[in-house]
Design an enzyme around this catalytic site. Structure first.
Site, PDB file in Angstrom:
ATOM      1  N   HIS A  22       1.985  -5.583 -11.013  1.00 25.84           N
ATOM      2  CA  HIS A  22       2.334  -5.398  -9.515  1.00 25.84           C
ATOM      3  C   HIS A  22       1.134  -6.182  -8.931  1.00 25.84           C
ATOM      4  O   HIS A  22      -0.155  -5.718  -9.243  1.00 25.84           O
ATOM      5  CB  HIS A  22       2.378  -3.751  -9.106  1.00 25.84           C
ATOM      6  CG  HIS A  22       2.901  -3.663  -7.835  1.00 25.84           C
ATOM      7  ND1 HIS A  22       4.067  -3.902  -7.561  1.00 25.84           N
ATOM      8  CD2 HIS A  22       2.141  -3.224  -6.670  1.00 25.84           C
ATOM      9  CE1 HIS A  22       4.247  -3.820  -6.147  1.00 25.84           C
ATOM     10  NE2 HIS A  22       3.043  -3.225  -5.533  1.00 25.84           N
ATOM     11  N   GLU A  24       6.114  -4.897 -14.373  1.00 30.18           N
ATOM     12  CA  GLU A  24       5.984  -4.059 -12.987  1.00 30.18           C
ATOM     13  C   GLU A  24       6.971  -2.895 -13.221  1.00 30.18           C
ATOM     14  O   GLU A  24       8.042  -2.890 -13.789  1.00 30.18           O
ATOM     15  CB  GLU A  24       6.275  -4.608 -11.834  1.00 30.18           C
ATOM     16  CG  GLU A  24       5.588  -5.637 -11.287  1.00 30.18           C
ATOM     17  CD  GLU A  24       5.740  -6.130  -9.612  1.00 30.18           C
ATOM     18  OE1 GLU A  24       5.980  -5.166  -9.105  1.00 30.18           O
ATOM     19  OE2 GLU A  24       5.681  -7.237  -9.588  1.00 30.18           O
ATOM     20  N   GLY A  41       0.930  -1.288   0.086  1.00 32.79           N
ATOM     21  CA  GLY A  41       0.161   0.002  -0.022  1.00 32.79           C
ATOM     22  C   GLY A  41       0.859   1.119   0.027  1.00 32.79           C
ATOM     23  O   GLY A  41       0.482   2.163   0.319  1.00 32.79           O
ATOM     24  N   GLY A  42       2.066   1.056  -0.376  1.00 28.90           N
ATOM     25  CA  GLY A  42       3.061   2.541  -0.676  1.00 28.90           C
ATOM     26  C   GLY A  42       3.267   2.856   0.762  1.00 28.90           C
ATOM     27  O   GLY A  42       3.526   4.264   0.748  1.00 28.90           O
ATOM     28  N   SER A 101       5.039  -5.572  -1.810  1.00 31.10           N
ATOM     29  CA  SER A 101       5.366  -4.279  -1.950  1.00 31.10           C
ATOM     30  C   SER A 101       5.822  -3.570  -0.897  1.00 31.10           C
ATOM     31  O   SER A 101       6.932  -3.941  -0.527  1.00 31.10           O
ATOM     32  CB  SER A 101       3.737  -3.563  -2.417  1.00 31.10           C
ATOM     33  OG  SER A 101       3.873  -2.111  -2.964  1.00 31.10           O
ATOM     34  N   SER A 102       5.449  -2.603  -0.389  1.00 34.01           N
ATOM     35  CA  SER A 102       5.758  -1.940   0.686  1.00 34.01           C
ATOM     36  C   SER A 102       6.422  -2.980   1.868  1.00 34.01           C
ATOM     37  O   SER A 102       7.230  -2.610   2.597  1.00 34.01           O
ATOM     38  CB  SER A 102       5.073  -0.668   1.249  1.00 34.01           C
ATOM     39  OG  SER A 102       3.852  -1.132   1.572  1.00 34.01           O
TER      40      SER A 102
END
Length: 329
Positions: free
Chosen positions: A302, A271, A85-86, A169-170
């Site tokens: 992604h 990605e 979620g960045g 991701s994050s």
């Protein structure tokens, strides 16, 4: 600086779902819940799950998943899953993260721990990394106090000597940070032992653009959005070369002398973050003495494993993670 009485201006707008105002106020839209609700919750009858608090001061919760078929005579490995979620969005309760954890538990026959962590910009980095450490401290507390017997009423046995950290991701960046902190000896949690780390589409950055970053936007991700995530999550004034974004930035501490547990890096070939992940694996391998497996899925974007959980590629990801774990047990 605006004059007294002047209305604050929008300094950053993230998809209309999160706004940072010039006076520091953060506005979050409830529409994000409407978006995530478009993904149906998976009805998995083979896995039990329950929520628990792991850090009372910050009111942080986690979700535990256990395969129903688990035998009391077979100790389950532990998979700690950090959502993506960045660093600005995400929760253990979002459908695609929840569904993925159900599948992890059933496919890997493991106890899965899926924590929330503080989000930016209200809580900029390193807040998320500190919370990740708190999760492992909580896990250690369960190990030494035999608290695991209270997670589920049947007293399922858990093998704290076989813990694996998986990050999306994050969350993949978080997994890297934990690997470094464990490897440097700054965290000691015996009898909890982390055997390996899985970084899935890890969110790394840098000031110099890569070829994949300069490529076409993805269906759900753009370079502009990635940049916003960094501006919202890094310490004020920091650039994308900060060591929390770029492990190999010009001022980042060297990883040469740090002993890292085995790592598995998984990324989609389409990605924007592909080249970052590829460079990460390549540079660690080049240092010598570090086991890093790199797997790239051609033409995948992604989050392909959680956004399309029934796909052949997603099933292959689970098999790869399972093989990685079994080879380290």
């Amino acid at each position: 600086m605006g004059s007294l009485g002047e209305e604050p201006q929008v300094a950053e707008d993230c998809m209309g779902l999160l706004q940072l105002l010039s006076n520091g106020t953060v506005l979050r839209s409830e529409s994000i819940d409407l978006i995530t609700q478009q993904i149906p919750f998976k009805n998995n009858q083979t896995v039990l799950f329950k929520d628990s608090i792991y850090h009372k001061p910050n009111n942080l919760h986690l979700r535990l998943y256990k395969p129903i078929s688990a035998s009391n005579r077979t100790a389950l490995p532990v998979v700690v899953f950090f959502h993506g979620g960045g660093f600005c969005f995400g929760s253990r309760s979002w459908p695609h993260f929840h569904n993925f954890c159900l599948t992890l538990a059933s496919s890997l026959n493991a106890l899965v721990v899926s924590p929330d962590y503080r989000l930016a910009p209200e809580h900029r980095l390193p807040a998320a990394f500190e919370d990740a450490e708190a999760v492992l401290t909580w896990l250690w507390d369960q190990a030494v106090s035999d608290g695991v017997n209270h997670w589920f009423e049947d007293g399922t046995d858990v093998d704290f000597d076989r813990v694996f950290v998986v990050g999306d991701s994050s969350g993949g960046n978080i997994a890297h940070q934990l690997a470094v902190r464990f490897g440097s000896g700054s965290i000691e949690l015996t009898p909890v032992r982390v055997r390996g780390y899985v970084l899935m589409g890890p969110f790394f950055g840098g000031e110099e653009r890569t070829n994949s970053e300069n490529g076409p936007s993805e269906a759900l991700l753009s370079l502009d959005l990635l940049d916003k995530f960094w501006r919202l999550s890094l310490p004020n004034g920091a650039t994308r070369d900060h060591h929390m974004a770029n492990p190999f930035g010009p001022t980042s501490p060297t990883l040469e002398s740090i002993s890292l547990e085995p790592m598995l890096v998984i990324v989609g070939g389409s990605e924007l973050l592909r080249d970052r992940a590829k460079e990460y694996a390549y540079k660690l391998k080049k240092m010598g003495g570090k086991r890093v497996d790199y797997i790239e899925f051609e033409n995948k974007e992604h989050g392909f494993y959680s956004n399309y959980p029934s796909s052949e590629a997603a099933e292959q990801v689970l098999r790869i993670i399972g093989d990685f774990m079994n080879n380290l047990s």
